[in-house]
Design a protein around this motif. Structure first.
Motif: not given
Length: 170
Positions: A54-57, A10-17
């Motif tokens: 990733a969130q935070g560290d 859940g800490s790994m995140r992704w975005s798409l533009s």
């Protein structure tokens, strides 16, 4: 296009533009497909940027697949299909043609074993017709529905991202 998360973090995140701007912003890998989310997009032609953060560290490995649903395996109605999700967190995509509107269709679970799997049906425009519904033992999650539009429908068999290396067969 379908984003198939192969990471349960859940800490790994992704975005798409892309050409039309931001499409996905800061979505968790663990909330991106199967029962936990929906990540299929009808994208315009052009260049896109997919960013993983990733969130935070937090750090760590991650994996995903981008599936072009136009390349999904062709189904022949009335012909049984068997396959396997290996690893159990992946997604398989199938497509079939509907040539007459408002026909009744029956989706029959013949067998399933192994990892937790769900199925979802998309209409020709990418809207969900049914699902995500668990693909359980025979007959327990069969679906009968009317498909109102002529065109190509896509059936997704989606593994849950927490299943890790275990596999599923259907």
């Amino acid at each position: 296009l379908y984003f198939d998360s192969l990471t349960y973090n859940g800490s790994m995140r992704w975005s798409l533009s892309g050409p039309r701007g931001q499409i996905v912003s800061d979505r968790s890998f663990s909330q991106s497909d199967s029962y936990d989310g929906a990540s299929f997009y009808n994208l315009a032609a052009g260049d896109y940027t997919l960013t993983v953060d990733a969130q935070g560290d937090s750090t760590g490995p991650f994996a995903f697949r981008l599936l072009d649903l136009n390349d999904a395996s062709l189904l022949t109605p009335g012909t049984p299909v068997s396959g396997g999700l290996n690893p159990g967190r992946r997604t398989d995509a199938y497509r079939f043609e509907v040539n007459s509107p408002d026909q009744r269709w029956f989706f029959d679970t013949i067998s399933r074993s192994g990892a937790d799997a769900y199925w979802r049906l998309l209409d020709p425009w990418g809207a969900t017709v049914f699902g995500p519904s668990a693909v359980n033992s025979p007959n327990s999650n069969d679906v009968e529905t009317t498909l109102p539009f002529v065109g190509t429908y896509t059936l997704l068999i989606e593994g849950r991202d927490y299943w890790g290396g275990s596999s599923s067969s259907y």
